[in-house]
Motif scaffolding. Structure first.
Motif, PDB file in Angstrom:
ATOM      1  N   VAL A   1       0.843  -1.208   0.000  1.00 39.59           N
ATOM      2  CA  VAL A   1       0.000   0.000   0.000  1.00 39.59           C
ATOM      3  C   VAL A   1       0.877   1.257   0.000  1.00 39.59           C
ATOM      4  CG1 VAL A   1      -1.664   1.340   1.371  1.00 39.59           C
ATOM      5  CG2 VAL A   1      -2.026  -1.104   1.012  1.00 39.59           C
ATOM      6  N   THR A   2       1.941   1.254   0.787  1.00 43.40           N
ATOM      7  CA  THR A   2       2.852   2.407   0.826  1.00 43.40           C
ATOM      8  C   THR A   2       3.504   2.617  -0.535  1.00 43.40           C
ATOM      9  OG1 THR A   2       3.277   2.103   3.183  1.00 43.40           O
ATOM     10  CG2 THR A   2       4.914   3.351   1.935  1.00 43.40           C
ATOM     11  N   ARG A   3       3.952   1.547  -1.167  1.00 43.75           N
ATOM     12  CA  ARG A   3       4.588   1.664  -2.488  1.00 43.75           C
ATOM     13  C   ARG A   3       3.599   2.213  -3.516  1.00 43.75           C
ATOM     14  NH1 ARG A   3       4.332  -2.136  -5.871  1.00 43.75           N
ATOM     15  NH2 ARG A   3       4.359  -3.839  -4.364  1.00 43.75           N
ATOM     16  N   ILE A   4       2.383   1.694  -3.518  1.00 39.85           N
ATOM     17  CA  ILE A   4       1.364   2.177  -4.459  1.00 39.85           C
ATOM     18  C   ILE A   4       1.080   3.654  -4.205  1.00 39.85           C
ATOM     19  CG2 ILE A   4      -1.069   1.981  -5.127  1.00 39.85           C
ATOM     20  CD1 ILE A   4      -0.792  -1.083  -4.634  1.00 39.85           C
ATOM     21  N   ALA A   5       0.999   4.064  -2.943  1.00 34.49           N
ATOM     22  CA  ALA A   5       0.757   5.479  -2.608  1.00 34.49           C
ATOM     23  C   ALA A   5       1.852   6.358  -3.202  1.00 34.49           C
ATOM     24  CB  ALA A   5       0.681   5.659  -1.092  1.00 34.49           C
ATOM     25  N   HIS A   6       3.109   5.967  -3.035  1.00 33.45           N
ATOM     26  CA  HIS A   6       4.230   6.734  -3.605  1.00 33.45           C
ATOM     27  C   HIS A   6       4.144   6.783  -5.128  1.00 33.45           C
ATOM     28  CE1 HIS A   6       6.798   7.806  -0.204  1.00 33.45           C
ATOM     29  NE2 HIS A   6       6.465   6.643   0.344  1.00 33.45           N
ATOM     30  N   GLU A   7       3.790   5.656  -5.751  1.00 35.55           N
ATOM     31  CA  GLU A   7       3.688   5.603  -7.211  1.00 35.55           C
ATOM     32  C   GLU A   7       2.576   6.516  -7.724  1.00 35.55           C
ATOM     33  OE1 GLU A   7       3.229   1.471  -8.202  1.00 35.55           O
ATOM     34  OE2 GLU A   7       5.292   0.976  -7.650  1.00 35.55           O
ATOM     35  N   ILE A   8       1.453   6.548  -7.026  1.00 37.88           N
ATOM     36  CA  ILE A   8       0.343   7.428  -7.430  1.00 37.88           C
ATOM     37  C   ILE A   8       0.781   8.889  -7.369  1.00 37.88           C
ATOM     38  CG2 ILE A   8      -1.936   8.297  -6.731  1.00 37.88           C
ATOM     39  CD1 ILE A   8      -2.612   5.365  -5.927  1.00 37.88           C
ATOM     40  N   ILE A   9       1.432   9.272  -6.286  1.00 39.41           N
ATOM     41  CA  ILE A   9       1.900  10.651  -6.130  1.00 39.41           C
ATOM     42  C   ILE A   9       2.896  11.001  -7.230  1.00 39.41           C
ATOM     43  CG2 ILE A   9       3.227  12.228  -4.650  1.00 39.41           C
ATOM     44  CD1 ILE A   9       2.077  10.513  -2.245  1.00 39.41           C
ATOM     45  N   GLU A  10       3.859  10.108  -7.459  1.00 43.70           N
ATOM     46  CA  GLU A  10       4.902  10.376  -8.448  1.00 43.70           C
ATOM     47  C   GLU A  10       4.333  10.470  -9.863  1.00 43.70           C
ATOM     48  OE1 GLU A  10       8.938   8.260 -10.141  1.00 43.70           O
ATOM     49  OE2 GLU A  10       8.345   7.892  -8.072  1.00 43.70           O
ATOM     50  N   ARG A  11       3.513   9.510 -10.243  1.00 44.04           N
ATOM     51  CA  ARG A  11       2.987   9.492 -11.615  1.00 44.04           C
ATOM     52  C   ARG A  11       2.104  10.714 -11.902  1.00 44.04           C
ATOM     53  NH1 ARG A  11      -0.193   4.722 -14.851  1.00 44.04           N
ATOM     54  NH2 ARG A  11      -0.838   6.033 -16.571  1.00 44.04           N
ATOM     55  N   ASN A  12       1.364  11.173 -10.889  1.00 49.85           N
ATOM     56  CA  ASN A  12       0.435  12.277 -11.089  1.00 49.85           C
ATOM     57  C   ASN A  12       1.010  13.630 -10.687  1.00 49.85           C
ATOM     58  OD1 ASN A  12      -2.109  10.884 -12.021  1.00 49.85           O
ATOM     59  ND2 ASN A  12      -1.607   9.700 -10.208  1.00 49.85           N
ATOM     60  N   LYS A  13       2.308  13.632 -10.336  1.00 52.87           N
ATOM     61  CA  LYS A  13       3.001  14.867  -9.938  1.00 52.87           C
ATOM     62  C   LYS A  13       2.238  15.578  -8.816  1.00 52.87           C
ATOM     63  CE  LYS A  13       5.125  15.463 -14.477  1.00 52.87           C
ATOM     64  NZ  LYS A  13       4.824  14.159 -14.959  1.00 52.87           N
ATOM     65  N   GLY A  14       1.905  14.821  -7.794  1.00 54.51           N
ATOM     66  CA  GLY A  14       1.122  15.341  -6.684  1.00 54.51           C
ATOM     67  C   GLY A  14      -0.274  14.753  -6.705  1.00 54.51           C
ATOM     68  N   ILE A  15      -1.170  15.368  -5.911  1.00 54.33           N
ATOM     69  CA  ILE A  15      -2.519  14.798  -5.778  1.00 54.33           C
ATOM     70  C   ILE A  15      -3.629  15.808  -6.050  1.00 54.33           C
ATOM     71  CG2 ILE A  15      -1.815  12.999  -4.166  1.00 54.33           C
ATOM     72  CD1 ILE A  15      -2.877  14.858  -1.898  1.00 54.33           C
ATOM     73  N   ASP A  16      -3.266  16.998  -6.526  1.00 56.09           N
ATOM     74  CA  ASP A  16      -4.255  18.068  -6.681  1.00 56.09           C
ATOM     75  C   ASP A  16      -5.415  17.721  -7.606  1.00 56.09           C
ATOM     76  OD1 ASP A  16      -2.894  19.635  -4.875  1.00 56.09           O
ATOM     77  OD2 ASP A  16      -1.739  20.678  -6.429  1.00 56.09           O
ATOM     78  N   GLU A  17      -5.156  16.953  -8.654  1.00 57.09           N
ATOM     79  CA  GLU A  17      -6.218  16.625  -9.611  1.00 57.09           C
ATOM     80  C   GLU A  17      -6.656  15.169  -9.504  1.00 57.09           C
ATOM     81  OE1 GLU A  17      -4.788  17.656 -13.471  1.00 57.09           O
ATOM     82  OE2 GLU A  17      -4.509  19.751 -12.952  1.00 57.09           O
TER      83      GLU A  17
ATOM     84  N   ALA B   1      -5.461   6.589   0.886  1.00 55.23           N
ATOM     85  CA  ALA B   1      -5.674   8.010   1.192  1.00 55.23           C
ATOM     86  C   ALA B   1      -4.936   8.410   2.463  1.00 55.23           C
ATOM     87  CB  ALA B   1      -7.175   8.298   1.324  1.00 55.23           C
ATOM     88  N   ASP B   2      -5.013   7.567   3.488  1.00 55.93           N
ATOM     89  CA  ASP B   2      -4.304   7.861   4.739  1.00 55.93           C
ATOM     90  C   ASP B   2      -2.794   7.912   4.508  1.00 55.93           C
ATOM     91  OD1 ASP B   2      -6.750   7.918   6.028  1.00 55.93           O
ATOM     92  OD2 ASP B   2      -6.535   5.911   6.917  1.00 55.93           O
ATOM     93  N   ARG B   3      -2.278   6.963   3.737  1.00 56.74           N
ATOM     94  CA  ARG B   3      -0.837   6.913   3.464  1.00 56.74           C
ATOM     95  C   ARG B   3      -0.402   8.124   2.640  1.00 56.74           C
ATOM     96  NH1 ARG B   3       0.938   1.752   4.201  1.00 56.74           N
ATOM     97  NH2 ARG B   3      -0.846   1.870   5.559  1.00 56.74           N
ATOM     98  N   ILE B   4      -1.204   8.492   1.644  1.00 53.81           N
ATOM     99  CA  ILE B   4      -0.880   9.654   0.811  1.00 53.81           C
ATOM    100  C   ILE B   4      -0.899  10.934   1.643  1.00 53.81           C
ATOM    101  CG2 ILE B   4      -1.769  11.102  -1.070  1.00 53.81           C
ATOM    102  CD1 ILE B   4      -2.470   8.428  -2.522  1.00 53.81           C
ATOM    103  N   GLU B   5      -1.877  11.044   2.548  1.00 49.64           N
ATOM    104  CA  GLU B   5      -1.936  12.226   3.409  1.00 49.64           C
ATOM    105  C   GLU B   5      -0.697  12.317   4.303  1.00 49.64           C
ATOM    106  OE1 GLU B   5      -4.858  14.529   6.577  1.00 49.64           O
ATOM    107  OE2 GLU B   5      -5.540  12.671   5.647  1.00 49.64           O
ATOM    108  N   THR B   6      -0.230  11.186   4.803  1.00 47.86           N
ATOM    109  CA  THR B   6       0.985  11.166   5.608  1.00 47.86           C
ATOM    110  C   THR B   6       2.195  11.616   4.779  1.00 47.86           C
ATOM    111  OG1 THR B   6       0.141   9.374   6.983  1.00 47.86           O
ATOM    112  CG2 THR B   6       2.524   9.684   6.965  1.00 47.86           C
ATOM    113  N   ILE B   7       2.273  11.150   3.549  1.00 49.66           N
ATOM    114  CA  ILE B   7       3.406  11.467   2.678  1.00 49.66           C
ATOM    115  C   ILE B   7       3.355  12.924   2.214  1.00 49.66           C
ATOM    116  CG2 ILE B   7       4.502  10.957   0.462  1.00 49.66           C
ATOM    117  CD1 ILE B   7       3.308   8.043   0.837  1.00 49.66           C
ATOM    118  N   GLU B   8       2.187  13.367   1.752  1.00 55.07           N
ATOM    119  CA  GLU B   8       2.034  14.683   1.138  1.00 55.07           C
ATOM    120  C   GLU B   8       1.702  15.795   2.130  1.00 55.07           C
ATOM    121  OE1 GLU B   8       2.024  15.658  -2.689  1.00 55.07           O
ATOM    122  OE2 GLU B   8       3.564  14.301  -1.930  1.00 55.07           O
ATOM    123  N   GLY B   9       1.206  15.430   3.302  1.00 60.71           N
ATOM    124  CA  GLY B   9       0.841  16.439   4.286  1.00 60.71           C
ATOM    125  C   GLY B   9      -0.490  17.104   4.014  1.00 60.71           C
TER     126      GLY B   9
END
Length: 181
Positions: free
Chosen positions: A17-33, A51-59
């Motif tokens: 789940v953590t790896r997928i969260a990082h991949e989603i952020i990286e591929r989409n250049k953030g999470i804004d859209e 979502a919880d993992r992404i929030e931890t990573i992205e703040g």
């Protein structure tokens, strides 16, 4: 007789789940859209974890939603659909048009669940892109669908099943392969 093997235990599921969260952020250049959309039942819980993992990573929080694709299935009889029609719902509080939708599910198998989820999302608007995140890809596609993010690829035989248990539903985190003889 059944043989059962553990594919992912709790810690390895968390790492996936953590790896997928990082991949989603990286591929989409953030999470804004980006909007994470979990396919009920277990996909919705996995989307929440992502979502919880992404929030931890992205703040910051990522937008989420969930869908029940029962009415969109092409492999249920009319009677089955009518019996289950009352449970169908889409719970996405955001406009999907011009957004990147990441569908989240536990197991990718024939592709029919994902096709139904695509139909459900397209009924809501026209996203700029739809991506797919799955915990396990077991192969045996009947439709030309592939996952963008995969926790674990597990080539399976037709007589094997993948069983995903999540703490929120089943009381423990474990993924097993069950071989039916």
């Amino acid at each position: 007789m059944q043989q059962t093997s553990v594919l992912l235990d709790g810690p390895s599921m968390n790492r996936a789940v953590t790896r997928i969260a990082h991949e989603i952020i990286e591929r989409n250049k953030g999470i804004d859209e980006v909007i994470l959309v979990g396919i009920k039942t277990r996909g919705a819980y996995l989307a929440k974890r992502l979502a919880d993992r992404i929030e931890t990573i992205e703040g910051k929080a990522i937008r989420t939603g969930e869908i029940d694709i029962t009415l969109y299935r092409d492999d249920l009889s009319t009677k089955q659909v009518n019996d289950q029609a009352q449970v169908q719902q889409v719970d996405i509080e955001y406009q999907v048009s011009n957004q990147k939708i990441v569908l989240v599910d536990d197991v990718l198998y024939t592709g029919r669940t994902v096709r139904a989820a695509l139909d459900a999302v397209m009924d809501l608007g026209r996203p700029s892109q739809i991506q797919l995140a799955v915990l396990v890809d077991r192969g045996h596609r009947e439709l030309p669908i592939r996952a963008d993010y995969v926790g674990k690829n597990v080539p399976t035989a037709g007589h094997e099943r993948i069983v995903v248990n999540l703490e929120e539903v089943d009381g423990q985190d474990i993924v097993k392969i069950v071989k039916e003889d």
